[in-house]
Scaffold this active site. Structure first.
Site, PDB file in Angstrom:
ATOM      1  N   GLN A 242       0.840  -1.198   0.000  1.00 16.86           N
ATOM      2  CA  GLN A 242       0.000   0.000   0.000  1.00 16.86           C
ATOM      3  C   GLN A 242       0.876   1.248   0.000  1.00 16.86           C
ATOM      4  OE1 GLN A 242      -3.634  -0.242   0.351  1.00 16.86           O
ATOM      5  NE2 GLN A 242      -3.396   1.834  -0.370  1.00 16.86           N
ATOM      6  N   PHE A 243       1.372   1.630  -1.185  1.00 17.08           N
ATOM      7  CA  PHE A 243       2.274   2.777  -1.264  1.00 17.08           C
ATOM      8  C   PHE A 243       1.616   4.070  -0.798  1.00 17.08           C
ATOM      9  CE2 PHE A 243       0.150   3.331  -5.294  1.00 17.08           C
ATOM     10  CZ  PHE A 243       0.160   4.700  -5.511  1.00 17.08           C
ATOM     11  N   THR A 244       0.285   4.143  -0.839  1.00 19.35           N
ATOM     12  CA  THR A 244      -0.394   5.374  -0.425  1.00 19.35           C
ATOM     13  C   THR A 244      -0.268   5.650   1.068  1.00 19.35           C
ATOM     14  OG1 THR A 244      -2.526   4.258  -0.214  1.00 19.35           O
ATOM     15  CG2 THR A 244      -2.016   5.266  -2.349  1.00 19.35           C
TER      16      THR A 244
END
Length: 150
Positions: free
Chosen positions: A78-80
């Protein structure tokens, strides 16, 4: 590394209309990775998550860990989670690790989690457009960050 850990009754990841992974009771783990994260960060998080006592005992007290209840784990990259929102209203992903760093560390994290739990770890697909469904049990949601070990 930054994580959002949710105690779930069930969770799944669907990609292109096909269910890639699904679990029953356990943890849904969203994992964000920065360019300066290391295997030691992954090891620290895995130790904390595997030993996290947030499952109810017979008295209804959150006193049991994942292994105590035979729980499963689903890990989704989950890069966000690494969003920078200091300026303006459009997040920047400048702190998120590039694929060359993030993919091997994500895979290592999942392997370490499998070792710690003694069970296979369900995963998403790095970089894919995923539909994640879950039933948060409790709700119980805990955030951990290796740069802010509280």
């Amino acid at each position: 590394m930054r994580t959002v850990i949710q105690r779930v009754s069930r969770a799944s990841v669907t990609i292109g209309g096909q269910v890639k992974s699904a679990i029953g009771p356990g943890f849904m783990v969203l994992l964000g990775i920065t360019a300066d994260d290391t295997e030691e960060d992954a090891r620290w998080l895995v130790r904390k998550i595997a030993a996290l006592r947030v499952f109810d005992d017979d008295g209804g007290v959150m006193n049991l860990a994942l292994a105590d209840v035979g729980g499963e784990v689903l890990v989704v990259s989950q890069f966000t989670l690494m969003a920078s929102y200091k300026k303006g209203n459009r997040p920047s992903w400048i702190h998120a690790a590039p694929h060359s760093i993030a993919i091997p560390l994500y895979e290592r994290f999942c392997a370490l989690m499998a070792e710690a739990t003694g069970r296979p770890v369900a995963t998403g697909e790095f970089g894919a457009d995923m539909k994640v469904e879950l039933v948060n049990d409790g709700p119980v949601t805990i955030c951990m960050d290796t740069k802010n070990k509280e």
